[in-house]
Scaffold this motif. Structure first.
Motif, mmCIF file in Angstrom:
data_model
loop_
_atom_site.group_PDB
_atom_site.id
_atom_site.type_symbol
_atom_site.label_atom_id
_atom_site.label_comp_id
_atom_site.label_asym_id
_atom_site.label_seq_id
_atom_site.Cartn_x
_atom_site.Cartn_y
_atom_site.Cartn_z
ATOM 1 N N VAL A 1 -3.463 0.925 7.900
ATOM 2 C CA VAL A 1 -3.314 1.729 6.826
ATOM 3 C C VAL A 1 -3.725 2.975 7.049
ATOM 4 N N ALA B 1 1.010 -1.182 0.097
ATOM 5 C CA ALA B 1 0.004 -0.035 -0.049
ATOM 6 C C ALA B 1 0.793 1.256 0.043
ATOM 7 N N ARG B 2 2.017 1.145 0.711
ATOM 8 C CA ARG B 2 2.835 2.274 0.742
ATOM 9 C C ARG B 2 3.575 2.699 -0.724
ATOM 10 N N LEU C 1 -1.725 11.332 -2.363
ATOM 11 C CA LEU C 1 -2.588 11.133 -1.103
ATOM 12 C C LEU C 1 -2.421 11.743 -0.095
ATOM 13 N N HIS D 1 2.170 1.812 -3.625
ATOM 14 C CA HIS D 1 1.296 2.320 -4.236
ATOM 15 C C HIS D 1 0.796 3.701 -3.955
ATOM 16 N N ALA D 2 0.794 4.121 -2.808
ATOM 17 C CA ALA D 2 0.668 5.525 -2.276
ATOM 18 C C ALA D 2 1.443 6.603 -2.918
ATOM 19 N N GLU E 1 0.885 7.807 -6.087
ATOM 20 C CA GLU E 1 -0.310 8.588 -6.151
ATOM 21 C C GLU E 1 -0.187 10.069 -5.065
ATOM 22 N N PHE F 1 -7.419 5.918 -0.862
ATOM 23 C CA PHE F 1 -6.764 4.828 -1.543
ATOM 24 C C PHE F 1 -7.673 3.801 -1.982
ATOM 25 N N VAL G 1 0.023 4.764 6.228
ATOM 26 C CA VAL G 1 0.014 4.838 4.650
ATOM 27 C C VAL G 1 -0.610 6.188 4.311
ATOM 28 N N SER G 2 -1.931 6.259 4.720
ATOM 29 C CA SER G 2 -2.679 7.493 3.955
ATOM 30 C C SER G 2 -3.952 7.614 4.839
#
Length: 57
Positions: free
Chosen positions: A46, A10-11, A19, A13-14, A17, A55, A50-51
């Protein structure tokens, strides 16, 4: 796949983006109080690691 591997993915991917940054623990606690129960552990991670949203699909 472990929770740590999911968070890492997820990190990654983030990073591609634009985010919001991660949530602060106080905001997560406030949301949990508002709904009357704790978030699932992985979802909480998450948001905190992460964000703070943006997401999902």
């Amino acid at each position: 796949m472990t929770d740590d591997e999911l968070i890492a993915a997820a990190r990654s991917h983030a990073g591609d983006e634009e985010l919001p940054g991660p949530a602060v623990p106080e905001d997560v606690a406030s949301a949990e109080r508002a709904v009357g129960h704790a978030m699932p552990r992985l979802l909480k991670r998450v948001y905190l690691e992460v964000s703070n949203g943006g997401f999902g699909p």
